[in-house]
Each structure stands twice: as structure tokens, then as C-alpha cells.
Write a protein that holds these residues in place. Structure first.
Motif, PDB file in Angstrom:
ATOM      1  N   GLU A  88      14.672   8.388   9.970  1.00  0.00           N
ATOM      2  CA  GLU A  88      15.301   8.240  11.449  1.00  0.00           C
ATOM      3  C   GLU A  88      16.611   9.050  11.561  1.00  0.00           C
ATOM      4  OE1 GLU A  88      17.251   4.904  13.576  1.00  0.00           O
ATOM      5  OE2 GLU A  88      15.245   4.697  13.304  1.00  0.00           O
ATOM      6  N   THR A  89      16.448   9.462   9.773  1.00  0.00           N
ATOM      7  CA  THR A  89      18.496   9.889   9.405  1.00  0.00           C
ATOM      8  C   THR A  89      17.772  11.784  10.003  1.00  0.00           C
ATOM      9  OG1 THR A  89      17.954  10.058   7.480  1.00  0.00           O
ATOM     10  CG2 THR A  89      19.334   8.155   7.962  1.00  0.00           C
ATOM     11  N   THR A  90      16.814  12.170   9.532  1.00  0.00           N
ATOM     12  CA  THR A  90      16.193  13.862  10.106  1.00  0.00           C
ATOM     13  C   THR A  90      16.093  13.655  11.476  1.00  0.00           C
ATOM     14  OG1 THR A  90      15.732  13.797   8.191  1.00  0.00           O
ATOM     15  CG2 THR A  90      15.098  15.389   9.447  1.00  0.00           C
ATOM     16  N   ALA A  91      15.416  12.891  11.969  1.00  0.00           N
ATOM     17  CA  ALA A  91      15.725  12.815  13.759  1.00  0.00           C
ATOM     18  C   ALA A  91      16.063  13.025  14.428  1.00  0.00           C
ATOM     19  CB  ALA A  91      14.590  12.124  13.851  1.00  0.00           C
ATOM     20  N   TRP A  92      17.310  12.082  13.902  1.00  0.00           N
ATOM     21  CA  TRP A  92      18.748  11.976  15.371  1.00  0.00           C
ATOM     22  C   TRP A  92      19.707  12.557  14.730  1.00  0.00           C
ATOM     23  CZ3 TRP A  92      16.911  10.254  19.572  1.00  0.00           C
ATOM     24  CH2 TRP A  92      15.789   9.728  19.875  1.00  0.00           C
ATOM     25  N   ALA A  93      19.162  13.934  13.454  1.00  0.00           N
ATOM     26  CA  ALA A  93      20.669  14.221  12.865  1.00  0.00           C
ATOM     27  C   ALA A  93      21.862  15.024  14.161  1.00  0.00           C
ATOM     28  CB  ALA A  93      20.479  15.170  12.262  1.00  0.00           C
ATOM     29  N   HIS A  94      21.145  15.020  14.890  1.00  0.00           N
ATOM     30  CA  HIS A  94      21.693  15.928  16.019  1.00  0.00           C
ATOM     31  C   HIS A  94      23.233  15.155  17.389  1.00  0.00           C
ATOM     32  CE1 HIS A  94      18.240  14.364  18.528  1.00  0.00           C
ATOM     33  NE2 HIS A  94      19.362  14.604  19.576  1.00  0.00           N
ATOM     34  N   LEU A  95      22.716  13.836  16.909  1.00  0.00           N
ATOM     35  CA  LEU A  95      23.769  13.015  17.327  1.00  0.00           C
ATOM     36  C   LEU A  95      24.802  12.597  16.367  1.00  0.00           C
ATOM     37  CD1 LEU A  95      20.792  10.730  19.630  1.00  0.00           C
ATOM     38  CD2 LEU A  95      22.682  12.465  20.081  1.00  0.00           C
TER      39      LEU A  95
ATOM     40  N   LYS B 264       4.047  18.518   8.446  1.00  0.00           N
ATOM     41  CA  LYS B 264       2.927  17.638   8.111  1.00  0.00           C
ATOM     42  C   LYS B 264       3.999  16.853   7.646  1.00  0.00           C
ATOM     43  CE  LYS B 264      -0.763  20.415   7.686  1.00  0.00           C
ATOM     44  NZ  LYS B 264      -1.577  21.304   6.562  1.00  0.00           N
ATOM     45  N   THR B 265       5.502  16.261   7.037  1.00  0.00           N
ATOM     46  CA  THR B 265       6.389  15.700   6.810  1.00  0.00           C
ATOM     47  C   THR B 265       6.563  13.939   8.222  1.00  0.00           C
ATOM     48  OG1 THR B 265       8.456  16.302   8.358  1.00  0.00           O
ATOM     49  CG2 THR B 265       7.363  17.450   6.232  1.00  0.00           C
ATOM     50  N   THR B 266       6.755  12.957   7.420  1.00  0.00           N
ATOM     51  CA  THR B 266       6.838  11.576   8.018  1.00  0.00           C
ATOM     52  C   THR B 266       7.976  10.899   8.231  1.00  0.00           C
ATOM     53  OG1 THR B 266       7.806  10.996   5.273  1.00  0.00           O
ATOM     54  CG2 THR B 266       5.885  10.523   5.565  1.00  0.00           C
ATOM     55  N   TYR B 267       8.076  11.130   8.955  1.00  0.00           N
ATOM     56  CA  TYR B 267       9.152  10.211   9.919  1.00  0.00           C
ATOM     57  C   TYR B 267      10.123   9.557   9.479  1.00  0.00           C
ATOM     58  CZ  TYR B 267      12.297   8.328  13.914  1.00  0.00           C
ATOM     59  OH  TYR B 267      13.157   8.179  13.964  1.00  0.00           O
TER      60      TYR B 267
ATOM     61  N   LEU C 277      14.371   6.837  30.574  1.00  0.00           N
ATOM     62  CA  LEU C 277      13.164   7.074  30.170  1.00  0.00           C
ATOM     63  C   LEU C 277      12.470   8.002  29.749  1.00  0.00           C
ATOM     64  CD1 LEU C 277      12.292   3.314  30.982  1.00  0.00           C
ATOM     65  CD2 LEU C 277      13.399   4.295  28.965  1.00  0.00           C
ATOM     66  N   ARG C 278      11.980   8.904  30.842  1.00  0.00           N
ATOM     67  CA  ARG C 278      11.656  10.636  30.492  1.00  0.00           C
ATOM     68  C   ARG C 278      12.304  11.007  29.698  1.00  0.00           C
ATOM     69  NH1 ARG C 278      10.931  10.371  35.235  1.00  0.00           N
ATOM     70  NH2 ARG C 278      12.517  11.818  36.260  1.00  0.00           N
ATOM     71  N   GLN C 279      13.482  11.731  29.835  1.00  0.00           N
ATOM     72  CA  GLN C 279      14.328  12.257  28.508  1.00  0.00           C
ATOM     73  C   GLN C 279      13.797  12.027  26.796  1.00  0.00           C
ATOM     74  OE1 GLN C 279      17.654  13.391  29.274  1.00  0.00           O
ATOM     75  NE2 GLN C 279      17.771  13.822  32.004  1.00  0.00           N
ATOM     76  N   LEU C 280      13.892  10.677  26.842  1.00  0.00           N
ATOM     77  CA  LEU C 280      13.719   9.773  25.881  1.00  0.00           C
ATOM     78  C   LEU C 280      12.415  10.385  25.043  1.00  0.00           C
ATOM     79  CD1 LEU C 280      14.961   8.076  23.222  1.00  0.00           C
ATOM     80  CD2 LEU C 280      14.304   6.331  24.436  1.00  0.00           C
ATOM     81  N   GLY C 281      11.740   9.670  26.080  1.00  0.00           N
ATOM     82  CA  GLY C 281       9.968   9.368  25.739  1.00  0.00           C
ATOM     83  C   GLY C 281      10.368  11.233  25.101  1.00  0.00           C
ATOM     84  N   ASN C 282      10.401  12.405  26.497  1.00  0.00           N
ATOM     85  CA  ASN C 282       9.971  14.022  25.900  1.00  0.00           C
ATOM     86  C   ASN C 282      10.493  13.944  24.541  1.00  0.00           C
ATOM     87  OD1 ASN C 282       8.844  14.690  28.191  1.00  0.00           O
ATOM     88  ND2 ASN C 282      10.453  15.244  29.476  1.00  0.00           N
ATOM     89  N   LEU C 283      11.794  13.674  23.976  1.00  0.00           N
ATOM     90  CA  LEU C 283      12.846  13.878  22.657  1.00  0.00           C
ATOM     91  C   LEU C 283      11.508  13.100  21.514  1.00  0.00           C
ATOM     92  CD1 LEU C 283      15.441  14.646  21.182  1.00  0.00           C
ATOM     93  CD2 LEU C 283      16.365  12.587  21.496  1.00  0.00           C
ATOM     94  N   LEU C 284      11.298  12.024  21.783  1.00  0.00           N
ATOM     95  CA  LEU C 284      10.007  11.573  20.531  1.00  0.00           C
ATOM     96  C   LEU C 284       9.152  12.147  20.502  1.00  0.00           C
ATOM     97  CD1 LEU C 284      11.022   7.432  21.778  1.00  0.00           C
ATOM     98  CD2 LEU C 284      11.720   8.949  19.947  1.00  0.00           C
ATOM     99  N   VAL C 285       8.662  12.630  22.115  1.00  0.00           N
ATOM    100  CA  VAL C 285       7.114  13.671  21.300  1.00  0.00           C
ATOM    101  C   VAL C 285       7.637  14.776  21.179  1.00  0.00           C
ATOM    102  CG1 VAL C 285       5.566  14.944  23.196  1.00  0.00           C
ATOM    103  CG2 VAL C 285       6.180  12.656  23.639  1.00  0.00           C
TER     104      VAL C 285
END
Length: 54
Positions: A43-50, A38-41, A20-28
């Protein structure tokens, strides 16, 4: 994708609290990147590394 990331951490033997701590750090980090650029969230860009590569 968040659930997938969390499950991957658990499967590597990382405990619930640490996962949970690692997930929280990634989300932060993702939030910080969105605010910095100054971009909107997106999901496909944020999690592209996975995402599996073609």
C-alpha cells in the motif's frame, strides 16, 4: 488511502459514479503493475504518489 483518493475526487466536484470509475481504473493499473513486475501489493508503494513529501 483509497478513501482519501475517493474523497479528494468528490471534493473536486466529480460525481460518485465517476469517482468510483477513476478509483477502479487506478486499482486496475496498480494490479497490472504488480503482475508485470511480479511483486506483491504494498500500500505504501502503490499510493506513494498521494503521500505528502517531506
Amino acid at each position: 488511502m483509497r478513501r482519501t483518493y475517493y474523497q479528494a475526487l468528490l471534493s473536486r466536484g466529480i460525481g460518485h459514479q465517476a469517482a468510483l470509475r477513476q478509483l477502479g481504473n487506478l486499482l486496475v493499473g496498480i494490479l497490472h503493475g504488480c503482475l508485470k513486475t511480479k511483486t506483491t501489493y504494498d500500500e505504501t508503494t502503490a499510493w506513494a504518489h498521494l503521500q505528502p513529501t517531506a
